[in-house]
Design an enzyme around this catalytic site. Sequence first.
Site, PDB file in Angstrom:
ATOM      1  N   LYS A 264    -142.694 -19.371   8.576  1.00  0.00           N
ATOM      2  CA  LYS A 264    -143.323 -18.884   7.344  1.00  0.00           C
ATOM      3  C   LYS A 264    -143.855 -20.100   6.608  1.00  0.00           C
ATOM      4  O   LYS A 264    -143.335 -21.205   6.765  1.00  0.00           O
ATOM      5  CB  LYS A 264    -142.293 -18.171   6.458  1.00  0.00           C
ATOM      6  CG  LYS A 264    -142.912 -17.153   5.540  1.00  0.00           C
ATOM      7  CD  LYS A 264    -143.083 -15.845   6.278  1.00  0.00           C
ATOM      8  CE  LYS A 264    -143.605 -14.733   5.434  1.00  0.00           C
ATOM      9  NZ  LYS A 264    -143.470 -13.447   6.133  1.00  0.00           N
TER      10      LYS A 264
ATOM     11  N   TYR B  13    -147.971   0.624  -4.133  1.00  0.00           N
ATOM     12  CA  TYR B  13    -149.200   1.230  -3.625  1.00  0.00           C
ATOM     13  C   TYR B  13    -150.235   0.155  -3.316  1.00  0.00           C
ATOM     14  O   TYR B  13    -151.412   0.263  -3.638  1.00  0.00           O
ATOM     15  CB  TYR B  13    -149.722   2.272  -4.627  1.00  0.00           C
ATOM     16  CG  TYR B  13    -150.367   3.459  -3.926  1.00  0.00           C
ATOM     17  CD1 TYR B  13    -149.639   4.262  -3.063  1.00  0.00           C
ATOM     18  CD2 TYR B  13    -151.718   3.743  -4.112  1.00  0.00           C
ATOM     19  CE1 TYR B  13    -150.225   5.323  -2.399  1.00  0.00           C
ATOM     20  CE2 TYR B  13    -152.315   4.821  -3.453  1.00  0.00           C
ATOM     21  CZ  TYR B  13    -151.566   5.600  -2.594  1.00  0.00           C
ATOM     22  OH  TYR B  13    -152.149   6.657  -1.944  1.00  0.00           O
TER      23      TYR B  13
ATOM     24  N   ASN C 119    -151.478  -2.468   0.049  1.00  0.00           N
ATOM     25  CA  ASN C 119    -151.966  -2.184   1.399  1.00  0.00           C
ATOM     26  C   ASN C 119    -150.983  -1.318   2.193  1.00  0.00           C
ATOM     27  O   ASN C 119    -151.354  -0.262   2.731  1.00  0.00           O
ATOM     28  CB  ASN C 119    -152.219  -3.521   2.111  1.00  0.00           C
ATOM     29  CG  ASN C 119    -152.714  -3.345   3.523  1.00  0.00           C
ATOM     30  OD1 ASN C 119    -153.780  -2.805   3.743  1.00  0.00           O
ATOM     31  ND2 ASN C 119    -151.917  -3.772   4.490  1.00  0.00           N
TER      32      ASN C 119
HETATM   33  N1  GLU Z   1    -146.791 -11.512   7.024  1.00  0.00           N
HETATM   34  C1  GLU Z   1    -146.499 -10.462   7.967  1.00  0.00           C
HETATM   35  C2  GLU Z   1    -145.002 -10.322   8.176  1.00  0.00           C
HETATM   36  O1  GLU Z   1    -144.239 -10.798   7.413  1.00  0.00           O
HETATM   37  C3  GLU Z   1    -147.250 -10.676   9.259  1.00  0.00           C
HETATM   38  C4  GLU Z   1    -146.938 -11.950   9.947  1.00  0.00           C
HETATM   39  C5  GLU Z   1    -147.861 -12.203  11.123  1.00  0.00           C
HETATM   40  O2  GLU Z   1    -148.702 -11.367  11.384  1.00  0.00           O
HETATM   41  O3  GLU Z   1    -147.695 -13.243  11.764  1.00  0.00           O
HETATM   42  O4  GLU Z   1    -144.549  -9.673   9.062  1.00  0.00           O
END
Ligand code: GLU
Length: 418
Positions: free
Chosen positions: A108, A221, A223
């Site tokens: 992340k 509400y 995405n």
């Molecule tokens: N941010 C999204 C999640 O937490 C997608 C992460 C991604 O597609 O790599 O699952």
Amino acid sequence: MVNGPMFNPFEVSQRQLDKSAEKLDLDPDVHALLREPMRTLEVHFPVRMDDGKARMFTGFRVQYNDARGPTKGGLRFHPEETVDTVKALAAWMTWKCAVVDIPYGGAKGGVVCNPKELSAWELERVARGYVRAVGRFIGPEKDIPAPDVYTTPQIMAWMVDEYSTIVGYNAPGVITGKPIPIGGSLGRGDATARGTVYSIFEAAKVIDLPLQGTTVAIQGYGNAGFFAAKLMQELAGSKIVAVTDSRGGVYAEDGIDPEAAFDHKKVTGSVTKLAGTRSVTNQELLELDVDILIPAAIENVITEENADAVKAKIIAETANGPTTPEADEILYGKGKYIIPDFLCNAGGVTVSYFEWVQNIGGYYWTLEEVHRRLQEKMTRAFHAIHQTAQENNVDNRTAAYMVAVQRVAEAMRLRGWV
Ligand code: GLU
């Protein structure tokens, strides 16, 4: 996931891991490595602002564990970003990717900034500045960012462009969640909600609940919340009786039209005061007498104070961490069916994986193909967890941890790390 003065989110994630490690009788060395991120990067980089002055920004990228493959996970642009939040979210990405069995570790990232206070040009320069700062540490075979809180396909487009300029060739596979004309995948936009709906299909089967005509309440509400409403109506034949956002919400016994609520929010900034509805608070929404509750907003909304009042049969956690550990126990005791967050919201990263596969293969799939494969992944992951919960007599969240941690641990053993 868990904010506020009482909770350090990273410590919460470590506690969750500890609980499943005990159930699994996990090797202490595996456990020790899984308690910490393998790499934590902090960067400071300058950005030229519209007034001509340079400003320094701070960013992070945490690569939690890469035993199962290159690390994967979103990037947040948030004014209150901290390294501990990013570490926790990177740990959850590790478990999320393992649960849906895609060949990635977890990561992340974040930049401390308030995108609402930046012009579009400044936003672009922050995005490019971040990629210049972390460019050496990411890559299609190394670590693959994606959108998350306050980051968009447009931001991903600037980032992939900057990265491609640095390496000297077009590298679409370095980032997912891109706009379709530059290598994005069909079906990425509603993927998180679609994954939630596919997992609700399976939960309804195991508790013997025919979905046609079921009532649904959705908190949040954005995405995910909007698409969850739309798809529950379209694919499951459910009736959306209540939706809320940060300003409050609306209830209508005969059902709310998801598109009308979305259009109303676009114009007024909120779903509140939608014609033909009565108002409902966020708190009331959680306690409504509905079949399915979808928390799709923020963390810690179902707590020991209100868990007893939750009436829904299925709680589908599209948000990260909406249920506190204390509430979890109450809901489990009451026989509620929880679809835990890192299974329920794994549709987004699953279609990100499909996007990456298409980028690497250079061949693009139809929307039907994306949907079919997403349903396959979600269904298989759901049943692995359901079965583990039944066999070990544990709640679904603990079962999800058990499945994920076991998969990561096995990859570590096979690589000879322990
Ligand atoms: N941010 C999204 C999640 O937490 C997608 C992460 C991604 O597609 O790599 O699952």
